[in-house]
Design a protein around this motif. Structure first.
Motif, PDB file in Angstrom:
ATOM      1  N   LYS A   1      74.413  42.504 -71.252  1.00 43.39           N
ATOM      2  CA  LYS A   1      74.606  41.277 -72.050  1.00 43.39           C
ATOM      3  C   LYS A   1      76.012  40.703 -71.863  1.00 43.39           C
ATOM      4  N   THR A   2      77.018  41.561 -72.074  1.00 43.03           N
ATOM      5  CA  THR A   2      78.392  41.078 -71.977  1.00 43.03           C
ATOM      6  C   THR A   2      78.749  40.723 -70.539  1.00 43.03           C
ATOM      7  N   THR A   3      78.226  41.467 -69.591  1.00 45.37           N
ATOM      8  CA  THR A   3      78.444  41.123 -68.184  1.00 45.37           C
ATOM      9  C   THR A   3      77.891  39.737 -67.887  1.00 45.37           C
TER      10      THR A   3
ATOM     11  N   PHE B   1      77.403  37.292 -70.074  1.00 46.14           N
ATOM     12  CA  PHE B   1      78.295  36.360 -70.770  1.00 46.14           C
ATOM     13  C   PHE B   1      79.546  36.107 -69.948  1.00 46.14           C
ATOM     14  N   ASN B   2      80.146  37.196 -69.461  1.00 48.44           N
ATOM     15  CA  ASN B   2      81.400  37.072 -68.724  1.00 48.44           C
ATOM     16  C   ASN B   2      81.218  36.343 -67.397  1.00 48.44           C
TER      17      ASN B   2
ATOM     18  N   PHE C   1      84.967  36.043 -78.545  1.00 46.02           N
ATOM     19  CA  PHE C   1      84.980  37.357 -77.926  1.00 46.02           C
ATOM     20  C   PHE C   1      84.661  38.438 -78.948  1.00 46.02           C
ATOM     21  N   GLN C   2      84.158  39.585 -78.448  1.00 50.95           N
ATOM     22  CA  GLN C   2      83.912  40.732 -79.327  1.00 50.95           C
ATOM     23  C   GLN C   2      85.201  41.136 -80.028  1.00 50.95           C
TER      24      GLN C   2
ATOM     25  N   ASP D   1      79.952  35.840 -79.039  1.00 48.30           N
ATOM     26  CA  ASP D   1      79.837  37.225 -78.597  1.00 48.30           C
ATOM     27  C   ASP D   1      80.003  38.164 -79.784  1.00 48.30           C
ATOM     28  N   GLU D   2      78.903  38.642 -80.318  1.00 46.02           N
ATOM     29  CA  GLU D   2      78.869  39.550 -81.466  1.00 46.02           C
ATOM     30  C   GLU D   2      79.730  39.059 -82.638  1.00 46.02           C
TER      31      GLU D   2
ATOM     32  N   ILE E   1      75.079  36.516 -78.548  1.00 48.27           N
ATOM     33  CA  ILE E   1      74.915  37.957 -78.334  1.00 48.27           C
ATOM     34  C   ILE E   1      75.165  38.630 -79.667  1.00 48.27           C
TER      35      ILE E   1
END
Length: 263
Positions: free
Chosen positions: A48-50, A52-53, A90-91, A182-183, A213
């Motif tokens: 997921k974060t990959t 997003f990034n 960002f998280q 992101d979270e 996310i």
């Protein structure tokens, strides 16, 4: 819903990200429709974060495309992606701790300023007009996210929940076509999560498109219009929340037993 979901505003096509011999994201494709809240979920390590990034310029995709209103943004520098209309939180909170809440949002507004460096240094009329407009817009955004009373408070002195809301306000300040969260509920208590759900809906109803996310499934199921599920770097499912909740593949991979089967 305050706005009607329309045509695709963003398309992820066959997106792949490799780190050495590790494939973190493998040929993933999905679209985001204008005016919707799309959830991106999956177990830890799902990609997921990959994803997003790679979409927001933190990582350069190994292959594939990311299109925003038909314009390819994959591999561009982050500030250019922001100018094209994609903003994110960002998280791990990334605020300017020694700046006030108001100043943090004004920084976001700078992404849309047209004044040159010389104009700013000389305080030419156009710069002065933009500066005054920015302060007013920043205050309006702080009020919108519910922390207007904290405008003069240093961001490092804000409560955790208000720091999260400030990050959202700063992202909105760039006037994004798509807002990536992101979270945003990480570390929130149940009451704060309810308030966040209301804010996310209000942002969408104000005309924004949102990619979310989030691990909290109650929040995801309660606020999204559609959900994409990743597992081991691949897309597992794509559908309405009720379809995802009852998809046997998703249940096995992530969500646990369906409610109807619970004892």
């Amino acid at each position: 819903m305050g706005v009607e979901v329309g045509e695709n505003i963003m398309e992820v096509k066959n997106l792949t990200v490799k780190f050495g011999g590790l494939t973190a994201l493998d040929d993933v494709s999905f679209d985001i429709r204008r005016g919707e809240i799309l959830g991106l979920i999956g177990p830890n390590g799902a990609g997921k974060t990959t994803c997003f990034n790679a979409m927001t310029g933190v990582y350069k995709p190994t292959s594939g495309k990311v299109l925003l209103e038909g314009v390819s943004i994959g591999g561009r520098r982050r500030h250019r992606i922001t100018r094209l209309g994609l903003a994110r939180t960002f998280q791990n909170i990334r605020l300017f701790g020694e700046m006030t809440a108001l100043e943090n949002v004004v920084v976001g507004l700078d992404a849309r300023h047209k004044t040159s460096v010389v104009g700013a240094l000389l305080r030419l009329p156009r710069h002065v007009r933009e500066e005054k407009s920015s302060i007013g817009r920043a205050m309006a955004l702080l009020e919108f996210v519910g922390i207007g009373e904290d405008a003069a408070v240093l961001s490092r002195n804000l409560s955790y929940g208000h720091q999260r809301r400030l990050e959202i306000a700063r992202a909105l300040a760039t006037d994004p076509k798509v807002l990536c969260l992101d979270e945003p509920a990480a570390g929130f208590n149940p009451a704060e999560k309810e308030g966040l759900m209301d804010l996310i809906r209000a942002i969408r109803d104000d005309g924004y498109t949102i990619l979310l996310i989030e691990h909290d499934m109650k929040l995801v199921m309660g606020v999204t219009d559609r959900i994409v599920v990743l597992e081991f770097g691949k897309k597992l499912a794509d559908g309405l929340p009720v379809e995802i909740r009852n998809d046997p593949r998703v249940v096995a991979a992530y969500l646990g037993e369906p409610e109807d089967d619970a004892a």
